[in-house]
Design an enzyme around this catalytic site. Structure first.
Site, PDB file in Angstrom:
ATOM      1  N   TYR A  98       0.831  -1.217   0.000  1.00  0.00           N
ATOM      2  CA  TYR A  98       0.000   0.000   0.000  1.00  0.00           C
ATOM      3  C   TYR A  98       0.862   1.263   0.000  1.00  0.00           C
ATOM      4  O   TYR A  98       0.696   2.149  -0.832  1.00  0.00           O
ATOM      5  CB  TYR A  98      -0.912  -0.036   1.229  1.00  0.00           C
ATOM      6  CG  TYR A  98      -1.870   1.138   1.357  1.00  0.00           C
ATOM      7  CD1 TYR A  98      -2.866   1.365   0.404  1.00  0.00           C
ATOM      8  CD2 TYR A  98      -1.802   2.003   2.449  1.00  0.00           C
ATOM      9  CE1 TYR A  98      -3.762   2.430   0.532  1.00  0.00           C
ATOM     10  CE2 TYR A  98      -2.689   3.061   2.590  1.00  0.00           C
ATOM     11  CZ  TYR A  98      -3.667   3.270   1.630  1.00  0.00           C
ATOM     12  OH  TYR A  98      -4.550   4.327   1.771  1.00  0.00           O
TER      13      TYR A  98
HETATM   14  N1  LIG Z   1     -10.116   4.670   4.911  1.00  0.00           N
HETATM   15  C1  LIG Z   1      -8.981   5.145   5.390  1.00  0.00           C
HETATM   16  O1  LIG Z   1      -8.670   4.981   6.595  1.00  0.00           O
HETATM   17  C2  LIG Z   1      -8.045   5.918   4.493  1.00  0.00           C
HETATM   18  C3  LIG Z   1      -6.965   6.583   5.076  1.00  0.00           C
HETATM   19  C4  LIG Z   1      -6.079   7.297   4.261  1.00  0.00           C
HETATM   20  C5  LIG Z   1      -6.311   7.367   2.902  1.00  0.00           C
HETATM   21  N2  LIG Z   1      -7.371   6.712   2.341  1.00  0.00           N
HETATM   22  C6  LIG Z   1      -7.540   6.778   0.898  1.00  0.00           C
HETATM   23  O2  LIG Z   1      -8.857   7.245   0.634  1.00  0.00           O
HETATM   24  C7  LIG Z   1      -9.279   6.796  -0.661  1.00  0.00           C
HETATM   25  C8  LIG Z   1     -10.720   6.294  -0.587  1.00  0.00           C
HETATM   26  O3  LIG Z   1     -10.768   5.189   0.273  1.00  0.00           O
HETATM   27  P1  LIG Z   1     -12.062   4.763   1.112  1.00  0.00           P
HETATM   28  O4  LIG Z   1     -11.607   4.642   2.517  1.00  0.00           O
HETATM   29  O5  LIG Z   1     -13.233   5.621   0.765  1.00  0.00           O
HETATM   30  O6  LIG Z   1     -12.246   3.280   0.564  1.00  0.00           O
HETATM   31  P2  LIG Z   1     -13.477   2.479  -0.073  1.00  0.00           P
HETATM   32  O7  LIG Z   1     -14.716   2.773   0.669  1.00  0.00           O
HETATM   33  O8  LIG Z   1     -13.007   1.083  -0.168  1.00  0.00           O
HETATM   34  O9  LIG Z   1     -13.586   3.114  -1.524  1.00  0.00           O
HETATM   35  C9  LIG Z   1     -12.613   2.869  -2.514  1.00  0.00           C
HETATM   36  C10 LIG Z   1     -13.187   3.284  -3.850  1.00  0.00           C
HETATM   37  O10 LIG Z   1     -12.215   3.003  -4.867  1.00  0.00           O
HETATM   38  C11 LIG Z   1     -12.873   2.307  -5.924  1.00  0.00           C
HETATM   39  N3  LIG Z   1     -11.948   1.427  -6.632  1.00  0.00           N
HETATM   40  C12 LIG Z   1     -11.163   0.452  -6.092  1.00  0.00           C
HETATM   41  N4  LIG Z   1     -10.506  -0.213  -7.059  1.00  0.00           N
HETATM   42  C13 LIG Z   1     -10.880   0.378  -8.234  1.00  0.00           C
HETATM   43  C14 LIG Z   1     -10.547   0.132  -9.586  1.00  0.00           C
HETATM   44  N5  LIG Z   1      -9.708  -0.859  -9.946  1.00  0.00           N
HETATM   45  N6  LIG Z   1     -11.098   0.924 -10.541  1.00  0.00           N
HETATM   46  C15 LIG Z   1     -11.973   1.913 -10.211  1.00  0.00           C
HETATM   47  N7  LIG Z   1     -12.314   2.194  -8.934  1.00  0.00           N
HETATM   48  C16 LIG Z   1     -11.781   1.422  -7.965  1.00  0.00           C
HETATM   49  C17 LIG Z   1     -13.971   1.499  -5.220  1.00  0.00           C
HETATM   50  O11 LIG Z   1     -15.032   1.201  -6.112  1.00  0.00           O
HETATM   51  P3  LIG Z   1     -15.298  -0.216  -6.823  1.00  0.00           P
HETATM   52  O12 LIG Z   1     -14.953  -1.292  -5.837  1.00  0.00           O
HETATM   53  O13 LIG Z   1     -16.738  -0.118  -7.172  1.00  0.00           O
HETATM   54  O14 LIG Z   1     -14.411  -0.204  -8.022  1.00  0.00           O
HETATM   55  C18 LIG Z   1     -14.452   2.518  -4.195  1.00  0.00           C
HETATM   56  O15 LIG Z   1     -15.417   3.383  -4.768  1.00  0.00           O
HETATM   57  C19 LIG Z   1      -8.245   5.745  -1.095  1.00  0.00           C
HETATM   58  O16 LIG Z   1      -7.383   6.300  -2.056  1.00  0.00           O
HETATM   59  C20 LIG Z   1      -7.473   5.452   0.188  1.00  0.00           C
HETATM   60  O17 LIG Z   1      -6.141   5.049  -0.077  1.00  0.00           O
HETATM   61  C21 LIG Z   1      -8.252   6.004   3.103  1.00  0.00           C
END
Ligand SMILES: NC(=O)c1ccc[n+]([C@@H]2O[C@H](COP(=O)([O-])OP(=O)(O)OC[C@H]3O[C@@H](n4cnc5c(N)ncnc54)[C@H](OP(=O)(O)O)[C@@H]3O)[C@@H](O)[C@H]2O)c1
Length: 298
Positions: free
Chosen positions: A186
């Site tokens: 990651y």
């Molecule tokens: N949650 C945390 O604690 C955290 C902390 C720091 C940073 N972030 C960052 O925040 C961002 C959003 O994360 P989240 O926490 O909202 O996670 P999430 O709820 O799992 O959402 C991730 C999104 O990315 C999409 N996605 C994944 N693989 C994809 C692909 N191959 N093509 C197109 N879309 C794709 C998923 O949609 P589909 O599955 O429908 O494709 C989903 O809409 C990420 O970049 C993550 O690294 C999160």
């Protein structure tokens, strides 16, 4: 996925430890009304919530993710509330699909004002459990680095020609700190895109294109849910995260980080050995999550 049942102390700590969000909704309407905003990862979590907020404030949101049914449900919710949304089901981990969706969006809408690079995949797994899992490193690089690079390469000429645009990247706090154990796939992939965008930022600033990198710690979503202790710590709800993105849209800062991250960075430079020992101690104390162990069987 929010966490209303947390103790008051955790909720207070969450407010103190996370970046400030936008507090004046009227400002958002003025900034985004009729603007075309492309949001990757709009089917769940931070992307879904932000799409709904921005559409409510008058933006035309262009929703990208793989799950067509979920994207349609998000667009339906937005349209029922009087907003405008278009869906583009795409697997962004395939660069040719990332390029094609950018071209389709430009053909259908002419341009994009703001890109929110938010789609991502997290893997937290020890290297001992990854010895036969080269695919973990390939797929995180594909969605967290190469896909977004191709998407933005395809959008940049249009932004440059219009001398306008804003690229917002949802990075992660970890890329600013020495890497902890279990996060190799990651962190390396998130770090790659973070560095790429910060380098590109220096060049495209001259063309009138702004970039903002946001460095969240914990956000309560399905991404962090498989590591249960994360949802017990102070963090942001998707609504909090959306307000931070809204502030990014209005203020266009280069960087939004939690206040404590600067202290962490200085500490890691001044005291590298104790910080390293601490990371080794945390690694020994912690385990791979059940979810990580189970998914590694497939
Ligand atoms: N949650 C945390 O604690 C955290 C902390 C720091 C940073 N972030 C960052 O925040 C961002 C959003 O994360 P989240 O926490 O909202 O996670 P999430 O709820 O799992 O959402 C991730 C999104 O990315 C999409 N996605 C994944 N693989 C994809 C692909 N191959 N093509 C197109 N879309 C794709 C998923 O949609 P589909 O599955 O429908 O494709 C989903 O809409 C990420 O970049 C993550 O690294 C999160």
């Amino acid at each position: 996925m929010n966490n209303p049942k947390q103790p008051l102390i955790i909720r207070l700590a969450s407010k103190l430890l996370n970046p400030r969000g936008l507090d004046k909704p009227q400002k958002l309407h003025d900034a985004v009304n009729n603007k075309l905003i492309l949001i990757t990862g709009a089917s769940f979590g931070i992307g879904e919530e932000t799409a709904k907020h921005l559409a409510k404030a008058g933006a035309i949101v262009l929703l990208v993710a793989r799950s067509a049914d979920k994207l349609q449900a998000v667009a339906d919710d937005i349209q029922k509330a009087g907003g405008r949304a278009f869906i583009y089901p795409t697997d962004l981990s395939k660069p040719e699909h990332a390029k094609a969706v950018a071209e389709q969006i430009l053909a259908e809408h002419g341009h994009v004002d703001i890109v929110l690079n938010n789609a991502g995949k997290s893997i937290r797994r020890s290297i001992a459990m990854s010895e036969n899992r080269f695919q973990d490193f390939e797929r995180t690089m594909a969605i967290n680095y190469l896909g977004p690079v191709q998407l933005i390469l395809a959008l940049l000429p249009s932004m440059r020609a219009r001398k306008s645009g804003h690229i917002i990247n949802i990075s992660t706090w970890g890329v600013k700190m020495p890497a902890g154990g279990r996060w190799a796939a990651y962190q390396a992939s998130k770090g790659a895109f973070d560095t790429w965008l910060r380098s590109v930022s220096v060049e495209i600033k001259q063309d009138g294109i702004a970039t903002t990198s946001i460095y969240p710690a914990i956000v309560y979503t399905r991404m962090s849910a498989p590591t249960p202790w994360m949802h017990k710590l102070p963090g942001m709800t998707t609504e909090d995260a959306s307000h931070v993105i809204e502030r990014a849209i209005i203020e266009k800062p280069y960087d939004i980080s939690p206040e404590w991250l600067g202290i962490g960075q200085v500490t890691s430079v001044l005291f590298p050995t104790p910080v390293r020992k601490y990371l080794e101690f945390v690694f020994k104390l912690s385990k791979d999550s059940e979810a990580s162990i189970n998914s590694a069987k497939h």
